[in-house]
Motif scaffolding. Sequence first.
Motif, PDB file in Angstrom:
ATOM      1  N   GLN A   1       0.824  -1.203   0.000  1.00 20.76           N
ATOM      2  CA  GLN A   1       0.000   0.000   0.000  1.00 20.76           C
ATOM      3  C   GLN A   1       0.862   1.258   0.000  1.00 20.76           C
ATOM      4  N   ILE A   2       1.885   1.260   0.804  1.00 27.52           N
ATOM      5  CA  ILE A   2       2.764   2.425   0.898  1.00 27.52           C
ATOM      6  C   ILE A   2       3.533   2.628  -0.398  1.00 27.52           C
ATOM      7  N   GLU A   3       3.982   1.555  -1.001  1.00 26.21           N
ATOM      8  CA  GLU A   3       4.677   1.678  -2.290  1.00 26.21           C
ATOM      9  C   GLU A   3       3.761   2.269  -3.350  1.00 26.21           C
ATOM     10  N   LEU A   4       2.499   1.830  -3.352  1.00 21.37           N
ATOM     11  CA  LEU A   4       1.535   2.376  -4.308  1.00 21.37           C
ATOM     12  C   LEU A   4       1.272   3.855  -4.025  1.00 21.37           C
ATOM     13  N   ALA A   5       1.095   4.190  -2.758  1.00 18.36           N
ATOM     14  CA  ALA A   5       0.832   5.583  -2.388  1.00 18.36           C
ATOM     15  C   ALA A   5       2.004   6.483  -2.770  1.00 18.36           C
ATOM     16  N   ARG A   6       3.204   6.042  -2.503  1.00 16.77           N
ATOM     17  CA  ARG A   6       4.382   6.847  -2.840  1.00 16.77           C
ATOM     18  C   ARG A   6       4.552   6.996  -4.347  1.00 16.77           C
ATOM     19  N   LYS A   7       4.300   5.909  -5.077  1.00 15.56           N
ATOM     20  CA  LYS A   7       4.423   5.967  -6.529  1.00 15.56           C
ATOM     21  C   LYS A   7       3.450   6.979  -7.126  1.00 15.56           C
ATOM     22  N   HIS A   8       2.325   7.151  -6.448  1.00 15.93           N
ATOM     23  CA  HIS A   8       1.309   8.092  -6.931  1.00 15.93           C
ATOM     24  C   HIS A   8       1.397   9.443  -6.237  1.00 15.93           C
ATOM     25  N   GLN A   9       2.474   9.671  -5.481  1.00 13.06           N
ATOM     26  CA  GLN A   9       2.771  10.963  -4.862  1.00 13.06           C
ATOM     27  C   GLN A   9       1.777  11.371  -3.775  1.00 13.06           C
ATOM     28  N   LEU A  10       1.108  10.399  -3.171  1.00 11.58           N
ATOM     29  CA  LEU A  10       0.281  10.704  -2.008  1.00 11.58           C
ATOM     30  C   LEU A  10       1.206  11.083  -0.858  1.00 11.58           C
ATOM     31  N   TYR A  11       0.845  12.120  -0.127  1.00 11.38           N
ATOM     32  CA  TYR A  11       1.713  12.583   0.958  1.00 11.38           C
ATOM     33  C   TYR A  11       1.643  11.678   2.178  1.00 11.38           C
ATOM     34  N   GLY A  12       0.435  11.189   2.478  1.00 13.48           N
ATOM     35  CA  GLY A  12       0.345  10.357   3.661  1.00 13.48           C
ATOM     36  C   GLY A  12      -1.040   9.781   3.900  1.00 13.48           C
ATOM     37  N   PHE A  13      -1.118   8.991   4.970  1.00 12.35           N
ATOM     38  CA  PHE A  13      -2.372   8.410   5.443  1.00 12.35           C
ATOM     39  C   PHE A  13      -2.808   9.114   6.722  1.00 12.35           C
ATOM     40  N   CYS A  14      -4.101   9.266   6.902  1.00 13.86           N
ATOM     41  CA  CYS A  14      -4.665   9.684   8.180  1.00 13.86           C
ATOM     42  C   CYS A  14      -5.391   8.472   8.747  1.00 13.86           C
ATOM     43  N   PHE A  15      -4.740   7.792   9.681  1.00 13.88           N
ATOM     44  CA  PHE A  15      -5.283   6.574  10.264  1.00 13.88           C
ATOM     45  C   PHE A  15      -6.411   6.911  11.238  1.00 13.88           C
ATOM     46  N   TYR A  16      -7.517   6.177  11.154  1.00 15.28           N
ATOM     47  CA  TYR A  16      -8.536   6.278  12.194  1.00 15.28           C
ATOM     48  C   TYR A  16      -7.998   5.625  13.458  1.00 15.28           C
ATOM     49  N   TYR A  17      -8.178   6.318  14.563  1.00 14.54           N
ATOM     50  CA  TYR A  17      -7.661   5.882  15.857  1.00 14.54           C
ATOM     51  C   TYR A  17      -8.858   5.588  16.756  1.00 14.54           C
ATOM     52  N   TYR A  18      -9.080   4.299  17.031  1.00  7.36           N
ATOM     53  CA  TYR A  18     -10.245   3.868  17.797  1.00  7.36           C
ATOM     54  C   TYR A  18      -9.843   3.709  19.258  1.00  7.36           C
ATOM     55  N   TRP A  19     -10.231   4.689  20.053  1.00  5.20           N
ATOM     56  CA  TRP A  19      -9.772   4.777  21.450  1.00  5.20           C
ATOM     57  C   TRP A  19     -10.973   4.987  22.361  1.00  5.20           C
ATOM     58  N   PHE A  20     -11.071   4.173  23.420  1.00  3.23           N
ATOM     59  CA  PHE A  20     -12.205   4.217  24.335  1.00  3.23           C
ATOM     60  C   PHE A  20     -11.693   4.242  25.771  1.00  3.23           C
ATOM     61  N   SER A  21     -11.408   5.424  26.290  1.00  2.00           N
ATOM     62  CA  SER A  21     -10.945   5.595  27.683  1.00  2.00           C
ATOM     63  C   SER A  21      -9.799   4.642  28.017  1.00  2.00           C
ATOM     64  N   GLY A  22      -8.814   4.595  27.149  1.00  3.28           N
ATOM     65  CA  GLY A  22      -7.631   3.767  27.355  1.00  3.28           C
ATOM     66  C   GLY A  22      -7.644   2.459  26.606  1.00  3.28           C
ATOM     67  N   LYS A  23      -8.819   2.009  26.149  1.00  3.01           N
ATOM     68  CA  LYS A  23      -8.941   0.794  25.367  1.00  3.01           C
ATOM     69  C   LYS A  23      -8.882   1.137  23.881  1.00  3.01           C
ATOM     70  N   THR A  24      -8.020   0.460  23.132  1.00  2.31           N
ATOM     71  CA  THR A  24      -7.920   0.703  21.696  1.00  2.31           C
ATOM     72  C   THR A  24      -8.374  -0.525  20.920  1.00  2.31           C
ATOM     73  N   LEU A  25      -8.924  -0.277  19.754  1.00  2.00           N
ATOM     74  CA  LEU A  25      -9.332  -1.332  18.833  1.00  2.00           C
ATOM     75  C   LEU A  25      -8.618  -1.145  17.504  1.00  2.00           C
ATOM     76  N   MET A  26      -8.376  -2.250  16.813  1.00  5.61           N
ATOM     77  CA  MET A  26      -7.799  -2.225  15.458  1.00  5.61           C
ATOM     78  C   MET A  26      -6.445  -1.536  15.400  1.00  5.61           C
ATOM     79  N   GLN A  27      -5.638  -1.704  16.434  1.00  4.52           N
ATOM     80  CA  GLN A  27      -4.365  -1.011  16.499  1.00  4.52           C
ATOM     81  C   GLN A  27      -3.245  -1.696  15.721  1.00  4.52           C
ATOM     82  N   ARG A  28      -3.411  -2.974  15.383  1.00  6.33           N
ATOM     83  CA  ARG A  28      -2.286  -3.708  14.817  1.00  6.33           C
ATOM     84  C   ARG A  28      -1.722  -3.074  13.542  1.00  6.33           C
ATOM     85  N   PRO A  29      -2.535  -2.645  12.569  1.00  2.00           N
ATOM     86  CA  PRO A  29      -1.944  -2.019  11.379  1.00  2.00           C
ATOM     87  C   PRO A  29      -1.111  -0.782  11.707  1.00  2.00           C
ATOM     88  N   LEU A  30      -1.590   0.032  12.635  1.00  2.00           N
ATOM     89  CA  LEU A  30      -0.844   1.225  13.010  1.00  2.00           C
ATOM     90  C   LEU A  30       0.452   0.864  13.730  1.00  2.00           C
TER      91      LEU A  30
END
Length: 382
Positions: A87-116
Amino acid sequence: MRYPVYESTYQPDKDYSEKQAQIRAVAFYLPQFHTFPENDAWWGKGFTEWSNTEKCAARFPGHYQPRRPHPDIGFYDLRSPKTMQRQIELARKHQLYGFCFYYYWFSGKTLMQRPLEIFLEHPEWKLHFCLCWANENFTRAWDGAEREILMKQEYRESDPRVFISGLKKYMQDPRYIRVGGKPVLLIYDMGSIPNLKKTIRKWREEAKRQGIGEIRIWMCRTYQNTAGRLGIEAQIDAEVEFPPHNMWWPVIRDTRHSCDEAKVFSYPKLVELVTARIGNEGKSDHGKRPLYRTCMMGWDNACRRQKGWTVYDGYSLKLFDRWLRAIVQEAGRKRAEQRLFFVNAWNEWGEGTYLEPDEKYGYANINTLSENICRGKKEEIR
């Protein structure tokens, strides 16, 4: 009911490595394409964002469903570092500056953190990133029971301290997106946060106390909220458009085709109205704080809902190109550090808006983005 056919053409992957992005484009990034215990418990073992995407079917003539990823990417699993690397190689090849990751946070509990976390473990991946706190309750919206809350936002007294503490390792990464040297934090739904002004003040105090320094707090324009309506123009640093939020205008509603099961809006009318506002130098939609634009492709969340789904029909590459041109031209008139905009999204397959290639139209969307942000010879993007 009859709807205009989704208008696009198949395009192969194009290489923009030797081009230069004049405007920084940042794509929202959904990390839900992997299994995790909570999803297994709520919807069954092995459930991911692909589960509903794969089984979605067309609901009217010309409805572009199902949407399947291009064989180049397949139904990927974000627990694999190789997936994100591609994904990053594709994004860079197409000159995308970056990703804005959704951050799922619930009073100290996080979900879906592994990709980040995988991203953080690979500093050699030279793509910028920032975070958007997706501060919504988790509900059973996928199976039609929106009122049943699975994971609730508590907004506890101690949350500002714990929240900022959890962000520190990300904001101190050299790839983290900064404006004027200050890390940027997006908040998805400012309107749901109690004691809002006090909370924002505590975030800033905690960031300084914990050694992050000054931060830039940007609010997304969601649920009809703006900084002016919430009375926080003095407390935040900028606003970020978040289509289709705040763009459900009656004038673009397709009353001929809407029904109890669906809300239908016109993508051509949306683009016409949005570009007219941008062409008017934003006088009709700017508040007292800088406004960062966001564009989207053909929104369609039929995969996620049995009833009450929304479609922006009449999508075409020409219209997407027109929206991008207006955004890029406006951004080009800003100071260098503010020449930035967002795309909704990199991979919202369940909502029908993605830059990643699909089986039917290939790389058409991301190529169209790159054509608008690139010109000249390759230079290092800072």
